[in-house]
Design an enzyme around this catalytic site. Structure first.
Site, PDB file in Angstrom:
ATOM      1  CG  ASN A 117      -1.764   1.240   1.352  1.00  0.00           C
ATOM      2  OD1 ASN A 117      -2.399   1.619   0.362  1.00  0.00           O
ATOM      3  ND2 ASN A 117      -1.825   1.864   2.522  1.00  0.00           N
ATOM      4  CG  HIS A 119      -0.530   6.060   4.730  1.00  0.00           C
ATOM      5  ND1 HIS A 119      -1.908   6.080   4.790  1.00  0.00           N
ATOM      6  CD2 HIS A 119      -0.088   6.895   5.698  1.00  0.00           C
ATOM      7  CE1 HIS A 119      -2.281   6.903   5.760  1.00  0.00           C
ATOM      8  NE2 HIS A 119      -1.199   7.392   6.328  1.00  0.00           N
ATOM      9  CB  SER A 146       5.183   5.146   4.155  1.00  0.00           C
ATOM     10  OG  SER A 146       5.521   6.227   5.001  1.00  0.00           O
ATOM     11  CG  ASP A 155      -2.612   3.331   6.995  1.00  0.00           C
ATOM     12  OD1 ASP A 155      -2.619   2.732   5.911  1.00  0.00           O
ATOM     13  OD2 ASP A 155      -3.413   4.244   7.261  1.00  0.00           O
TER      14      ASP A 155
END
Ligand code: GRF
Length: 203
Positions: A117, A119, A146, A155
């Site tokens: 992912n 973020h 990130s 997260d």
């Protein structure tokens, strides 16, 4: 489903999940196309039928699919549909590129270590939404983005790579967000390169 580029490739495959604009997805697609990233996008999935990124992906000849979260009565049922679709595609990496859905722990555990992912904050700072507003309100002098492996906690998974930008005195969440986004694209490509080279090295 719009299937336009379904031929098999010897390169590791990516399934890219989006919800909107898709600029990170396009940056990854471009990097695959020019050979900077030794991977191919097997599938782009959006949970929103009206996501702009779907049109961009189709213009590029990528296979796209929509799994509309509104058509499912629960998060579990949506994730099951997503899981079933991904099982057919069998991607090496599931790439969350502006995918604005929280995935259930069951889903994440089924694809453990295979979901990345991006973020828009310097994790572990500012998980969740409104990251740029939070960075400004906290008086941070630096912000950034990130790329991390997705784990069941939001997260919070291991960070693969980060990029930093200064927070300017007159920044608003919007100006800061634009400056961070401009750096996200190469960050995502670099993080994917790290993951793919770890794969090749068997790590
Ligand atoms: C990016 O800022 C990303 O960090 C966040 O959502 C945004 C997606 O932008 N998760 P795009 O759809 O890739 O243009």
């Amino acid at each position: 489903m719009v299937e336009t580029n379904a031929e098999s490739s010897p390169l590791p495959s990516l399934a890219v999940l989006i919800s909107g604009r898709g600029s990170n997805m396009m940056a990854i697609a471009d990097a695959c196309e020019r050979g900077e990233l030794p991977a191919h996008i097997a599938l782009v999935i959006s949970n929103r039928p009206d996501a702009k990124g779907l049109e961009h992906a189709q213009d590029k000849g990528l296979t796209t699919d929509v799994i509309d979260h509104k058509a499912y009565a629960s998060r579990q049922l949506f994730d099951q549909a997503l899981h079933d679709r991904l099982c057919k595609a069998q991607p090496r990496w599931i790439v969350l590129a502006g995918f604005m859905r929280i995935l259930t722990p069951e889903f994440v555990n089924q694809w453990e270590g295979k979901i990345l992912n991006i973020h828009p904050s310097l994790l572990p700072k500012h998980p969740g939404l409104d990251t740029h507003k939070k960075a400004i309100e906290s008086g941070d002098t630096e912000a950034g983005a990130s790329v991390h492996i997705v784990t069941p906690e939001l997260d919070a998974g291991p960070v693969i790579a980060q990029v930093r930008v200064p927070v300017l005195n007159d920044d608003t969440a919007e100006t800061l967000g634009k400056r961070v986004l401009a750096k996200e694209h190469q960050l995502f490509i670099d993080a994917l390169k790290i993951c793919l080279s770890r794969d090749s090295a068997g790590r």
